[in-house]
Write a protein that holds these residues in place. Structure first.
Motif, PDB file in Angstrom:
ATOM      1  N   HIS A  99     -75.693 -20.365  25.282  1.00  0.00           N
ATOM      2  CA  HIS A  99     -76.390 -20.572  26.550  1.00  0.00           C
ATOM      3  C   HIS A  99     -77.658 -20.342  26.751  1.00  0.00           C
ATOM      4  CE1 HIS A  99     -76.461 -20.414  30.776  1.00  0.00           C
ATOM      5  NE2 HIS A  99     -77.129 -19.182  30.706  1.00  0.00           N
ATOM      6  N   HIS A 103     -81.022 -22.999  27.677  1.00  0.00           N
ATOM      7  CA  HIS A 103     -82.430 -22.611  28.328  1.00  0.00           C
ATOM      8  C   HIS A 103     -83.729 -22.823  27.440  1.00  0.00           C
ATOM      9  CE1 HIS A 103     -80.859 -20.980  31.948  1.00  0.00           C
ATOM     10  NE2 HIS A 103     -80.198 -19.974  31.339  1.00  0.00           N
ATOM     11  N   SER A 130     -83.263 -14.769  32.656  1.00  0.00           N
ATOM     12  CA  SER A 130     -82.074 -15.099  33.616  1.00  0.00           C
ATOM     13  C   SER A 130     -81.407 -13.902  34.146  1.00  0.00           C
ATOM     14  CB  SER A 130     -80.875 -15.959  32.778  1.00  0.00           C
ATOM     15  OG  SER A 130     -80.448 -15.175  31.782  1.00  0.00           O
ATOM     16  N   ASP A 296     -78.887 -22.421  35.755  1.00  0.00           N
ATOM     17  CA  ASP A 296     -77.951 -23.055  34.827  1.00  0.00           C
ATOM     18  C   ASP A 296     -77.575 -24.182  34.943  1.00  0.00           C
ATOM     19  OD1 ASP A 296     -77.958 -20.644  33.371  1.00  0.00           O
ATOM     20  OD2 ASP A 296     -76.126 -19.519  34.462  1.00  0.00           O
TER      21      ASP A 296
HETATM   22 ZN    ZN Z   1     -78.566 -18.938  32.390  1.00  0.00          ZN
END
Ligand code: ZN
Ligand code: KG4
Length: 332
Positions: A99, A103, A130, A296
């Motif tokens: 993930h 980003h 985040s 996201d």
């Molecule tokens: Zn995130």
């Protein structure tokens, strides 16, 4: 739940997302079981809708990217099983990505109204902030990430969310603190700046959280209400100060002249302003993706997957989701 379709050049052809904040709001935070249920209900519907709207046939799709780590296992599993199934049914490879990698690559996305600034390329400094992460990286190239520092306790977004909850601002908190701070003074309350001058690129927000808790505990409810803008602005300033300070220091040490700040917290208006000023002052080229690529989204995951597929990487059908990053995801 988010799905996207990217061209091989990294142009976002389609991005559709469904927000599930309403399902979690009564509980004041994300409930893992509810999160995976909502993904189950929404994911394939979104995929179908996206394929229909974009008028792209499955025969034209050359690969599928899916987030497999880090995160809530149940949610990751829904995405991964769906990606594996689509991969089998349509006979196309899939690749599992981290993930955070998404980003970090988000500033490189392109669409009709956004593209990275001219000259923005690897290597660059990437601050990923985040709800779950506060990680500072040297992004050396696709799949090559060097971790310079990270939070020792809470993530910056988590600190925003916890403060919002304490101050009665509701869920999700970060954006509410941002909005409420607009009319407040950032110097009214003096909140601690964790690890500010320690020479490392690590972060700590637990002292800030405790200080805010103590501050609020010493105030009457109507006093808090009246001081909310000042409390929010001062709390936000403490986080922004540390984030920008560490970014500047990392740029000095590494000589990096290209920076990005990404992840949900990079949607924060004060952070965006402060980092823009800092980049100007340091003569650095800053890529600040628009909000749709900061919070996201599947487009950034598709881009991370595209880079990996281009390098010949594909994932096996027995791939499992992981709550944590893999040791091979980055070097320290
Ligand atoms: Zn995130
Ligand atoms: O990247 P993201 O969308 O999801 C995670 O990977 O965690 O980040 C979500 C985090 C939440 O903690 C949220 O409160 C925070 O980003 N956030 C903000 C703002 N918008 C979202 N924090 C401060 N100011 C904002 N405007």
């Amino acid at each position: 739940t988010s799905v996207a379709l990217l061209s091989r050049a990294g142009e976002v052809k389609s991005l559709v997302s469904v927000n599930q904040d309403d399902s979690h709001r009564p509980f004041g935070g994300v409930v893992p079981e509810i999160a995976s249920r909502r993904h189950t209900e929404n994911l394939l519907v979104l995929v179908d809708q996206m394929m229909k709207d974009s008028e792209v046939a499955w025969s034209e799709v050359t690969g599928i990217a899916v987030t497999t780590r880090p995160g809530l296992i149940g949610s990751l599993l829904v995405g991964l099983v769906s990606a594996k199934t689509l991969s089998l049914v349509h006979g196309i490879p899939f690749v599992g990505v981290n993930h955070i990698e998404g980003h970090l690559l988000a500033p490189l996305l392109k669409d009709a109204s956004y593209g990275p600034p001219v000259g923005f390329d690897f290597p660059y400094l990437g601050l990923a902030v985040s709800g779950g992460h506060t990680h500072l990286f040297m992004v050396e190239g696709p799949t090559h990430y060097r971790l310079l520092g990270q939070t020792m306790d809470d993530a910056a977004g988590e600190a925003f969310d916890k403060f919002a909850k304490m101050a009665g601002l509701g869920f999700p908190g970060g954006v509410r603190v941002d909005q409420t701070s607009k009319t407040g003074s950032p110097v009214k309350f003096n909140f601690p700046r964790g690890l500010m001058g320690d020479g490392s690129f690590n972060f700590s927000f637990s002292g800030l959280k405790t200080a805010a808790q103590r501050q609020l505990a010493g105030m009457a409810p109507d006093e808090i209400q009246a001081a909310l803008p000042d409390l929010c602005a001062s709390f936000q300033e403490a986080i922004v100060d540390v984030l920008v300070h560490k970014l500047i220091e990392a740029a000095k040490v590494t000589g990096a002249k290209r920076w990005t700040v990404t992840g949900g917290v990079s949607a924060n208006s004060r952070l965006r302003e402060a980092v823009q000023d800092a980049a100007k002052e340091a003569g650095a080229l800053l890529a600040l993706p628009p909000l749709r690529y900061c919070t996201d989204n599947a487009a950034m995951i598709a881009l991370a997957g595209l880079k990996r597929l281009e390098l010949g990487e594909t994932s096996p059908q027995d791939l499992a989701p992981k709550a944590q990053a893999l040791a091979t995801d980055w070097v320290e």
